[in-house]
Enzyme design. Structure first.
Site, PDB file in Angstrom:
ATOM      1  N   ASP A  48      -9.027 -14.836   9.589  1.00  0.00           N
ATOM      2  CA  ASP A  48      -8.033 -14.837   8.514  1.00  0.00           C
ATOM      3  C   ASP A  48      -7.818 -13.408   8.009  1.00  0.00           C
ATOM      4  O   ASP A  48      -8.660 -12.855   7.320  1.00  0.00           O
ATOM      5  CB  ASP A  48      -8.518 -15.722   7.361  1.00  0.00           C
ATOM      6  CG  ASP A  48      -7.472 -15.797   6.257  1.00  0.00           C
ATOM      7  OD1 ASP A  48      -6.476 -16.524   6.459  1.00  0.00           O
ATOM      8  OD2 ASP A  48      -7.619 -15.105   5.237  1.00  0.00           O
ATOM      9  N   TYR A  53      -5.104  -6.273   3.069  1.00  0.00           N
ATOM     10  CA  TYR A  53      -6.530  -5.947   3.202  1.00  0.00           C
ATOM     11  C   TYR A  53      -6.716  -4.575   3.868  1.00  0.00           C
ATOM     12  O   TYR A  53      -7.815  -4.015   3.836  1.00  0.00           O
ATOM     13  CB  TYR A  53      -7.293  -7.011   4.017  1.00  0.00           C
ATOM     14  CG  TYR A  53      -7.228  -8.427   3.485  1.00  0.00           C
ATOM     15  CD1 TYR A  53      -6.844  -8.702   2.169  1.00  0.00           C
ATOM     16  CD2 TYR A  53      -7.575  -9.506   4.286  1.00  0.00           C
ATOM     17  CE1 TYR A  53      -6.783  -9.999   1.697  1.00  0.00           C
ATOM     18  CE2 TYR A  53      -7.518 -10.816   3.814  1.00  0.00           C
ATOM     19  CZ  TYR A  53      -7.113 -11.057   2.526  1.00  0.00           C
ATOM     20  OH  TYR A  53      -7.061 -12.352   2.063  1.00  0.00           O
ATOM     21  N   LYS A  78      -0.793 -12.396   6.471  1.00  0.00           N
ATOM     22  CA  LYS A  78      -0.014 -12.769   5.280  1.00  0.00           C
ATOM     23  C   LYS A  78       0.926 -11.638   4.886  1.00  0.00           C
ATOM     24  O   LYS A  78       0.548 -10.460   4.986  1.00  0.00           O
ATOM     25  CB  LYS A  78      -0.956 -13.052   4.097  1.00  0.00           C
ATOM     26  CG  LYS A  78      -2.124 -13.945   4.459  1.00  0.00           C
ATOM     27  CD  LYS A  78      -3.047 -14.218   3.285  1.00  0.00           C
ATOM     28  CE  LYS A  78      -4.325 -14.892   3.776  1.00  0.00           C
ATOM     29  NZ  LYS A  78      -5.376 -13.972   4.192  1.00  0.00           N
ATOM     30  N   HIS A 111       1.657 -14.485   0.907  1.00  0.00           N
ATOM     31  CA  HIS A 111       0.344 -14.264   0.286  1.00  0.00           C
ATOM     32  C   HIS A 111       0.245 -14.817  -1.145  1.00  0.00           C
ATOM     33  O   HIS A 111      -0.738 -15.438  -1.516  1.00  0.00           O
ATOM     34  CB  HIS A 111       0.015 -12.770   0.315  1.00  0.00           C
ATOM     35  CG  HIS A 111      -1.449 -12.476   0.299  1.00  0.00           C
ATOM     36  ND1 HIS A 111      -2.025 -11.466   1.003  1.00  0.00           N
ATOM     37  CD2 HIS A 111      -2.475 -13.085  -0.356  1.00  0.00           C
ATOM     38  CE1 HIS A 111      -3.332 -11.457   0.798  1.00  0.00           C
ATOM     39  NE2 HIS A 111      -3.622 -12.432  -0.027  1.00  0.00           N
TER      40      HIS A 111
END
Ligand code: A2P
Length: 283
Positions: A48, A53, A78, A111
């Site tokens: 994931d 990130y 996302k 997201h």
């Protein structure tokens, strides 16, 4: 579920492995690469990721060199909040594919919803972003599409207008934060619910009640929380950069939490979490 490769079936028939490896706060360097590599060696087939990130290049390197065929992996990413809208979502998706060095994703998520408390045209923005998701899906670049952090009041207007219904909703989910209304709505509409922060980003681990229950089964609190998600038909996404913990978090198929203990955990009050609410974000 008997192993990490057992799967849930999404509403278009596509399979999603029942536990995913979370990558939030995994660094974009050799540690990040080796964490993902360790996860795959220990049996994870579901990773994931998310553009925000900042580690998709490292994840891409780990995937490329892991020795497991791409088709056996399930990779999620996302679209971030600043990239909402039709054109920007398409561009963000292209960047993510480039960073991951992949030619398709198994799942792409919005997201966070554009939210009521912050943007006046939040419903229109969510719909335009969703149109881009539908477009990428129809073009064959994504096998399944979904949302993240959508509460019923975000989901319902989107579902009313969607040509393709969201197949997944990824939400914060751990003992004391079960988001029951959202989960019920998702289940009613055949959406798989994924749990981000299934260990409460570590906050669950020192809880005495959870410790007592875990001890009964000879398991750690982390293992208890992950197993508890599965027994509630939720797909957990535990994160760790520590090899021993990555392995530990996969060893959850050799015990069953009793109905009584499930009820105790299901009725726990709030014991900490991220504190984030989609209608009240400053990012
Ligand atoms: P680390 O990455 O340093 O190993 P969540 O999945 O809820 O976001 O929780 C992730 C946090 O929990 C990280 O700080 C991670 O630490 C820690 N963690 C993950 N698995 C375990 C485990 N089995 N035992 C203890 N801590 C864990």
């Amino acid at each position: 579920m008997k192993s990490l490769t057992d799967s849930y079936t999404l509403n278009n028939g596509y399979k999603i492995p029942c536990i995913g490896f979370g990558t939030y706060q995994i660094p974009d360097d050799d540690i990040g690469i080796s964490s993902v590599h360790t996860a795959i060696i220990n049996g994870y087939r579901h990773i994931d990721a998310a553009a925000v990130y900042g580690n998709e290049r490292s994840i891409g390197k780990a995937i490329r060199n892991c020795g497991v065929d791409r088709k056996q992996l399930f990779i999620t990413s996302k679209v971030w909040n600043t990239e909402r809208g039709f054109d920007k979502t398409l561009a963000a998706f292209k960047q993510t594919l480039e960073d991951l060095q992949l030619d398709y994703l198994d799942l792409y998520l919005v997201h966070w919803p554009a939210a009521k408390g912050i943007l006046s045209e939040w419903q229109r923005i969510n719909l335009e972003t969703w149109r881009a998701m539908e477009h990428l899906y129809k073009e064959g670049f994504i096998r399944t599409i979904g949302v993240s952090n959508f509460l019923p009041h975000h989901l319902i207007p989107l579902m009313d207008q969607a040509n393709i219904q969201p197949m997944v909703n990824q939400i914060e989910y751990h003992p004391g934060q079960m988001q029951i209304e959202t989960v019920e709505l998702c289940k009613k509409h055949h959406m798989i619910v994924e749990a981000w922060s299934p260990l409460g980003t570590g906050k669950m681990l020192s809880n005495p009640q959870l410790k007592d229950i875990a001890e009964k089964y000879g398991k750690s609190v982390a293992q208890l929380c992950i197993r508890w998600c599965l027994q509630n038909d939720i797909l957990p996404l535990p994160k760790s950069v520590t090899s021993s913990r990555i392995k530990e978090n996969t060893e959850i198929f050799d015990f069953i939490i009793s109905g009584e203990d499930m009820s105790v955990i299901n009725s726990m009050p709030y014991i900490g979490g991220s504190g984030l609410h989609p209608d009240n974000l400053d990012f």
